[in-house]
Design a protein around this motif. Structure first.
Motif, PDB file in Angstrom:
ATOM      1  N   PHE A  85      -1.330   7.825 -13.709  1.00 34.54           N
ATOM      2  CA  PHE A  85      -0.801   8.763 -12.726  1.00 34.54           C
ATOM      3  C   PHE A  85       0.633   8.418 -12.357  1.00 34.54           C
ATOM      4  O   PHE A  85       1.045   7.261 -12.407  1.00 34.54           O
ATOM      5  N   TYR A  86       1.359   9.449 -11.978  1.00 34.48           N
ATOM      6  CA  TYR A  86       2.680   9.265 -11.379  1.00 34.48           C
ATOM      7  C   TYR A  86       2.575   9.710  -9.932  1.00 34.48           C
ATOM      8  O   TYR A  86       2.188  10.843  -9.640  1.00 34.48           O
ATOM      9  N   TYR A  87       2.908   8.797  -9.015  1.00 38.47           N
ATOM     10  CA  TYR A  87       2.828   9.077  -7.589  1.00 38.47           C
ATOM     11  C   TYR A  87       4.210   9.394  -7.032  1.00 38.47           C
ATOM     12  O   TYR A  87       5.207   8.752  -7.397  1.00 38.47           O
ATOM     13  N   ILE A  88       4.271  10.358  -6.139  1.00 40.75           N
ATOM     14  CA  ILE A  88       5.392  10.518  -5.215  1.00 40.75           C
ATOM     15  C   ILE A  88       4.826  10.124  -3.869  1.00 40.75           C
ATOM     16  O   ILE A  88       3.917  10.774  -3.349  1.00 40.75           O
ATOM     17  N   ALA A  89       5.317   9.023  -3.315  1.00 37.17           N
ATOM     18  CA  ALA A  89       4.607   8.397  -2.202  1.00 37.17           C
ATOM     19  C   ALA A  89       5.563   7.629  -1.311  1.00 37.17           C
ATOM     20  O   ALA A  89       6.785   7.619  -1.519  1.00 37.17           O
ATOM     21  N   ALA A  90       4.974   6.968  -0.318  1.00 33.01           N
ATOM     22  CA  ALA A  90       5.718   6.099   0.588  1.00 33.01           C
ATOM     23  C   ALA A  90       4.901   4.847   0.826  1.00 33.01           C
ATOM     24  O   ALA A  90       3.660   4.882   0.805  1.00 33.01           O
ATOM     25  N   ARG A 122       0.858  -1.187   0.000  1.00 30.93           N
ATOM     26  CA  ARG A 122       0.000   0.000   0.000  1.00 30.93           C
ATOM     27  C   ARG A 122       0.894   1.237   0.000  1.00 30.93           C
ATOM     28  O   ARG A 122       1.800   1.363   0.813  1.00 30.93           O
ATOM     29  N   ILE A 123       0.620   2.130  -0.933  1.00 34.50           N
ATOM     30  CA  ILE A 123       1.369   3.381  -0.976  1.00 34.50           C
ATOM     31  C   ILE A 123       0.434   4.553  -0.693  1.00 34.50           C
ATOM     32  O   ILE A 123      -0.766   4.493  -0.992  1.00 34.50           O
ATOM     33  N   VAL A 124       0.985   5.601  -0.110  1.00 31.41           N
ATOM     34  CA  VAL A 124       0.220   6.813   0.197  1.00 31.41           C
ATOM     35  C   VAL A 124       1.060   8.011  -0.231  1.00 31.41           C
ATOM     36  O   VAL A 124       2.260   8.080   0.070  1.00 31.41           O
ATOM     37  N   GLY A 125       0.444   8.956  -0.947  1.00 35.29           N
ATOM     38  CA  GLY A 125       1.190  10.131  -1.361  1.00 35.29           C
ATOM     39  C   GLY A 125       0.384  11.034  -2.272  1.00 35.29           C
ATOM     40  O   GLY A 125      -0.847  11.010  -2.263  1.00 35.29           O
ATOM     41  N   LYS A 131       0.046   3.895   7.596  1.00 35.25           N
ATOM     42  CA  LYS A 131      -0.551   5.029   8.304  1.00 35.25           C
ATOM     43  C   LYS A 131      -1.779   5.539   7.537  1.00 35.25           C
ATOM     44  O   LYS A 131      -1.922   5.290   6.343  1.00 35.25           O
ATOM     45  N   PRO A 132      -2.669   6.268   8.239  1.00 35.34           N
ATOM     46  CA  PRO A 132      -3.855   6.822   7.573  1.00 35.34           C
ATOM     47  C   PRO A 132      -3.467   7.823   6.479  1.00 35.34           C
ATOM     48  O   PRO A 132      -2.398   8.438   6.522  1.00 35.34           O
ATOM     49  N   ILE A 133      -4.367   7.988   5.516  1.00 33.33           N
ATOM     50  CA  ILE A 133      -4.146   8.952   4.436  1.00 33.33           C
ATOM     51  C   ILE A 133      -4.233  10.365   4.988  1.00 33.33           C
ATOM     52  O   ILE A 133      -5.158  10.694   5.737  1.00 33.33           O
ATOM     53  N   LEU A 134      -3.280  11.214   4.619  1.00 33.65           N
ATOM     54  CA  LEU A 134      -3.332  12.614   5.004  1.00 33.65           C
ATOM     55  C   LEU A 134      -4.188  13.384   4.001  1.00 33.65           C
ATOM     56  O   LEU A 134      -4.382  12.960   2.866  1.00 33.65           O
ATOM     57  N   GLU A 135      -4.682  14.533   4.442  1.00 34.36           N
ATOM     58  CA  GLU A 135      -5.549  15.344   3.587  1.00 34.36           C
ATOM     59  C   GLU A 135      -4.824  15.731   2.296  1.00 34.36           C
ATOM     60  O   GLU A 135      -3.658  16.134   2.308  1.00 34.36           O
ATOM     61  N   GLY A 136      -5.522  15.588   1.188  1.00 34.59           N
ATOM     62  CA  GLY A 136      -4.960  15.944  -0.110  1.00 34.59           C
ATOM     63  C   GLY A 136      -4.103  14.866  -0.739  1.00 34.59           C
ATOM     64  O   GLY A 136      -3.505  15.086  -1.800  1.00 34.59           O
ATOM     65  N   MET A 137      -4.048  13.699  -0.091  1.00 38.23           N
ATOM     66  CA  MET A 137      -3.233  12.608  -0.619  1.00 38.23           C
ATOM     67  C   MET A 137      -4.110  11.448  -1.085  1.00 38.23           C
ATOM     68  O   MET A 137      -5.322  11.446  -0.878  1.00 38.23           O
ATOM     69  N   TYR A 138      -3.472  10.479  -1.711  1.00 36.31           N
ATOM     70  CA  TYR A 138      -4.176   9.326  -2.260  1.00 36.31           C
ATOM     71  C   TYR A 138      -3.470   8.046  -1.823  1.00 36.31           C
ATOM     72  O   TYR A 138      -2.282   8.056  -1.507  1.00 36.31           O
ATOM     73  N   GLU A 139      -4.213   6.956  -1.821  1.00 38.41           N
ATOM     74  CA  GLU A 139      -3.599   5.658  -1.566  1.00 38.41           C
ATOM     75  C   GLU A 139      -3.808   4.762  -2.777  1.00 38.41           C
ATOM     76  O   GLU A 139      -4.741   4.956  -3.557  1.00 38.41           O
ATOM     77  N   TYR A 140      -2.934   3.784  -2.922  1.00 40.04           N
ATOM     78  CA  TYR A 140      -3.050   2.830  -4.014  1.00 40.04           C
ATOM     79  C   TYR A 140      -2.401   1.530  -3.563  1.00 40.04           C
ATOM     80  O   TYR A 140      -1.372   1.547  -2.876  1.00 40.04           O
TER      81      TYR A 140
END
Length: 287
Positions: free
Chosen positions: A198-203, A139-142, A207-216
């Motif tokens: 899409f191109y993600y810059i993520a980690a 799971r990535i978030v960013g 952890k929960p998703i922060l506002e304005g971010m996406y998960e995949y």
């Protein structure tokens, strides 16, 4: 090498339709892959985008016809898909450095771009260290930016996206989300369909998703992991190029069609070079 044969069939389709409408979807179908993957692979293997290749080939043929025949410039422009004389002139000058009218003169120095032919060539000579790992779904978030199927445009836009991200507040937020493997700041190309690239810059994070971010969620897969040390953009692009042109040909694996992952170090400064990794999902070839 079946995939090389398929690529050559796709090139043959393009060549047979230079004076007609060329469908990227059809070329990709002939090459037995998605349109996005075909254009991505084509760019890394040849060094130019598919759109640029087609433009060069059309302008090469247009130049031959301008000198060999008595056809008007507008007729040749229409033949090769340009309804506007202005757009044809611009495309022609970008390839040949002169106007189509000037090119009619014998003695004009023009640029010919022959058709590409894919073949197994003598390459290598440089170590390409790698290891293969099986990983569960990650799971990535960013944050993300939309891409298009034209890889030439993507290669212009992605560096700008990185620059904007590093200059803003989101970069440190993404760094704080990194809790899982692969450890680092990730650059990930995700293709779902032509309208959702899409191109993600993520980690990688739990952890929960922060506002304005996406998960995949990237599915479980087998990954070949290449380590590199140098200028980030040049090193990563070199890995992808050598993966397609060298490693994939003789490994017994094929591309799995999952998101590719670039792994960069977490640092407060803004380095442009250093240690990085490239993760590419693979699968064993079917007999």
């Amino acid at each position: 090498m079946e995939w090389l044969m398929n690529l050559n069939k796709a090139i043959e389709y393009i060549e047979n339709n230079l004076d007609k409408e060329i469908s990227n979807d059809e070329a990709a179908r002939i090459a037995c892959c998605s349109t996005y993957y075909f254009q991505r692979m084509f760019t890394y293997v040849t060094g130019i985008s598919l759109a640029e290749y087609i433009r060069r080939r059309r302008m090469s043929q247009a130049a031959f016809e301008l000198q060999r025949t008595e056809q008007k410039v507008i007729d040749i422009a229409l033949k090769y898909g340009y309804s506007s004389p202005t757009s044809f002139n611009r495309a022609f000058q970008n390839v040949h450095g002169m106007t189509p009218t000037a090119a009619k003169n014998m003695g004009s120095i023009l640029n010919a771009y022959p058709p590409i032919k894919f073949s197994v060539e003598v390459t290598g000579g440089h170590v390409m260290s790698y290891h293969i790992e099986k990983k569960d779904a990650m799971r990535i978030v960013g944050i993300r930016t939309p891409l298009v199927e034209d890889m030439g445009e993507n290669h212009k836009n992605i560096p700008n996206f990185w620059k904007e991200t590093r200059q803003g507040m989101n970069f440190q937020k993404i760094c704080s989300l990194c809790t899982l493997e692969p450890r680092g700041i990730l650059g990930i190309s995700v293709y779902q369909n032509p309208e959702n690239i899409f191109y993600y810059i993520a980690a990688a994070s739990d952890k929960p998703i922060l506002e304005g971010m996406y998960e995949y969620e990237i599915p479980a897969a087998t990954w070949v992991i290449f380590k590199t040390d140098g200028h980030f953009q040049e090193s990563v692009q070199s890995v992808f190029q050598r993966f397609y042109k060298e490693w994939l040909l003789f490994s017994g694996y094929e591309y799995a069609g999952l998101p590719d992952i670039e792994v960069y170090p977490i640092e407060e400064e803004k380095p442009i070079s250093g240690y990085s990794e490239v993760w590419i999902a693979i699968k064993k070839k079917e007999n």
